[in-house]
Design a protein around this motif. Structure first.
Motif, PDB file in Angstrom:
ATOM      1  N   MET A  89      -3.760   6.195   6.747  1.00 14.80           N
ATOM      2  CA  MET A  89      -5.165   6.037   7.106  1.00 14.80           C
ATOM      3  C   MET A  89      -5.377   4.761   7.914  1.00 14.80           C
ATOM      4  SD  MET A  89      -8.220   7.151   7.206  1.00 14.80           S
ATOM      5  CE  MET A  89      -8.153   8.578   6.115  1.00 14.80           C
ATOM      6  N   TRP A  90      -4.690   3.684   7.553  1.00 10.82           N
ATOM      7  CA  TRP A  90      -4.783   2.418   8.298  1.00 10.82           C
ATOM      8  C   TRP A  90      -4.344   2.616   9.748  1.00 10.82           C
ATOM      9  CZ3 TRP A  90      -0.499  -1.561   8.851  1.00 10.82           C
ATOM     10  CH2 TRP A  90      -0.965  -2.722   9.490  1.00 10.82           C
TER      11      TRP A  90
ATOM     12  N   GLU B  45      -0.177   7.130   1.888  1.00 12.94           N
ATOM     13  CA  GLU B  45      -1.443   7.683   2.358  1.00 12.94           C
ATOM     14  C   GLU B  45      -2.364   6.591   2.897  1.00 12.94           C
ATOM     15  OE1 GLU B  45      -3.311  10.182  -0.493  1.00 12.94           O
ATOM     16  OE2 GLU B  45      -1.647  11.613  -0.584  1.00 12.94           O
ATOM     17  N   SER B  46      -2.417   5.469   2.189  1.00  8.69           N
ATOM     18  CA  SER B  46      -3.256   4.357   2.648  1.00  8.69           C
ATOM     19  C   SER B  46      -2.726   3.792   3.964  1.00  8.69           C
ATOM     20  CB  SER B  46      -3.293   3.252   1.589  1.00  8.69           C
ATOM     21  OG  SER B  46      -3.889   3.715   0.397  1.00  8.69           O
ATOM     22  N   TYR B  47      -1.403   3.708   4.062  1.00  8.12           N
ATOM     23  CA  TYR B  47      -0.799   3.235   5.309  1.00  8.12           C
ATOM     24  C   TYR B  47      -1.148   4.174   6.468  1.00  8.12           C
ATOM     25  CZ  TYR B  47       2.809   2.685   8.883  1.00  8.12           C
ATOM     26  OH  TYR B  47       3.459   2.535  10.082  1.00  8.12           O
TER      27      TYR B  47
ATOM     28  N   ILE C  37       0.848  -1.186   0.000  1.00  9.17           N
ATOM     29  CA  ILE C  37       0.000   0.000   0.000  1.00  9.17           C
ATOM     30  C   ILE C  37       0.884   1.236   0.000  1.00  9.17           C
ATOM     31  CG2 ILE C  37      -2.051  -0.999   1.071  1.00  9.17           C
ATOM     32  CD1 ILE C  37      -1.044  -0.046   3.764  1.00  9.17           C
ATOM     33  N   ASP C  38       0.326   2.370  -0.503  1.00  8.87           N
ATOM     34  CA  ASP C  38       1.109   3.599  -0.528  1.00  8.87           C
ATOM     35  C   ASP C  38       1.092   4.284   0.829  1.00  8.87           C
ATOM     36  OD1 ASP C  38      -1.374   4.862  -0.285  1.00  8.87           O
ATOM     37  OD2 ASP C  38      -1.549   5.244  -2.438  1.00  8.87           O
TER      38      ASP C  38
ATOM     39  N   ILE D 136      -9.389   0.475   4.031  1.00  6.79           N
ATOM     40  CA  ILE D 136      -8.707   1.660   3.470  1.00  6.79           C
ATOM     41  C   ILE D 136      -8.768   1.651   1.938  1.00  6.79           C
ATOM     42  CG2 ILE D 136      -7.205   1.959   5.428  1.00  6.79           C
ATOM     43  CD1 ILE D 136      -5.017   0.498   3.920  1.00  6.79           C
TER      44      ILE D 136
END
Length: 332
Positions: free
Chosen positions: A187-188, A183-185, A180-181, A332
């Protein structure tokens, strides 16, 4: 100090005692071994160790109680300055929906698991709320509403801080291997980790964009602390009305939390210009005051009771936290 009566001495010296232990906790948190654990957990541990070996200092009881109750409420009020309502409004329903699901899952699964393994109900509920919302701060906010014992409040706050630190460090270790990128990380991390400090710890290695997303996910959960408290108040009011005529005191500190949230979001920066250093100083002071409060609560913790009551809730919150990490990863 003969002009100060014993009652005032107990108050002043008791506050100074909690201040001293909190200060030691903050100093130890600069050391490599304790840095990742954080000053709050270190200070609670020091308070529990003191109680175990030296007993509760009865001569300082009034000041210790003041720290545990009044300073706790002050810390929650000041904590509202960290909540940026602008961001919550901009992101809207999708963010709050995901954060709501996180809170419902954390509390619901924690209580289900606690019932299955016959874990202590009070500790399990506090740990479930801490996992779902914002760690020790959420536990401190709901404890007066739930009429939780001071011992349970301190114990659950210490547990959630330690476990959250372990999970945050684990996230940092896992990040390079995740598909995951940044930003996704981020948010997670924001959706799943326990406290704001844990989210910052895990989100920082993902850069500014990753950290911003992490804080965004976390802010929504902090925002939902107020409606959660109102729901708990309604549930407790119904419980006490059906069981007795005992009234439930209104937690006015929540009003203060809302007021400071509005001030921090709409007044500071727009109508009153303040420096980043000032806000950082207020944030540090808030953390220190909360640590003093937790020291006061920690002095009520008996290690003998911990051995008998805390092992099953600890196991339950670890399992709940692992499953929450898995569930939120697919959100996410």
């Amino acid at each position: 100090m003969s002009f100060i009566n014993k009652s005032h001495q107990s108050l002043l010296f008791g506050i100074a005692f909690t201040f001293s232990i909190a200060g030691i906790g903050f100093l130890l948190a600069f050391l490599p071994v304790f840095r990742q654990i954080g000053p709050l957990s270190v200070a609670i541990l020091l308070a529990v160790i003191y109680r175990h070996f030296f007993g509760f200092p009865l001569s300082l009881k009034k000041g210790i109680q003041f720290s545990a109750k009044q300073l706790l409420r002050l810390a929650i009020i000041l904590f509202g300055l960290k909540l940026n309502i602008h961001v919550i409004i901009e992101e809207g329903i999708p963010l709050l929906l995901r954060d709501s699901l996180v809170i419902l899952f954390s509390i619901g699964f924690m209580m289900l698991l606690a019932k299955m393994i016959k874990a202590d109900h009070s500790l399990s509920l506090l740990l479930g709320i801490g996992t779902g919302v914002c760690g020790a701060s959420a536990i401190a906010a709901v404890s007066p509403i739930l009429k939780a014992k001071e011992e349970d409040t301190a114990l659950s706050a210490g547990i959630i801080s330690l476990i959250g630190t372990v999970f945050a460090i684990s996230y940092v270790i896992l990040r390079p291997f995740l598909p995951i990128d940044a930003e996704s990380y981020g948010m997670w991390a924001g959706l799943s980790l326990h406290e704001v400090a844990h989210v910052v710890l895990a989100g920082a290695p993902a850069g500014e964009e990753g950290l911003a997303m992490a804080l965004l996910g976390k802010l929504g959960r902090v925002f939902l602390l107020v409606p959660l408290c109102l729901i708990l108040m309604a549930a407790m009011k119904r419980k006490y009305q059906t069981s007795s005529n005992q009234s439930l005191p209104f937690p006015w500190f929540l009003v203060g939390f809302l007021v400071t949230s509005v001030i921090g979001s709409f007044v500071l920066g727009s109508y009153i210009q303040v420096s980043t250093q000032f806000l950082d100083g207020v944030s540090t002071a808030t953390s220190f005051i909360l640590t003093m409060a937790m020291v006061g609560l920690g002095l009520n913790v008996s290690l003998r009771d911990v051995r008998d009551r805390a092992l099953k809730p600890i196991a339950a919150v670890i399992v709940t936290s692992i499953l929450l990490s898995i569930v939120t990863f697919f959100m996410i």
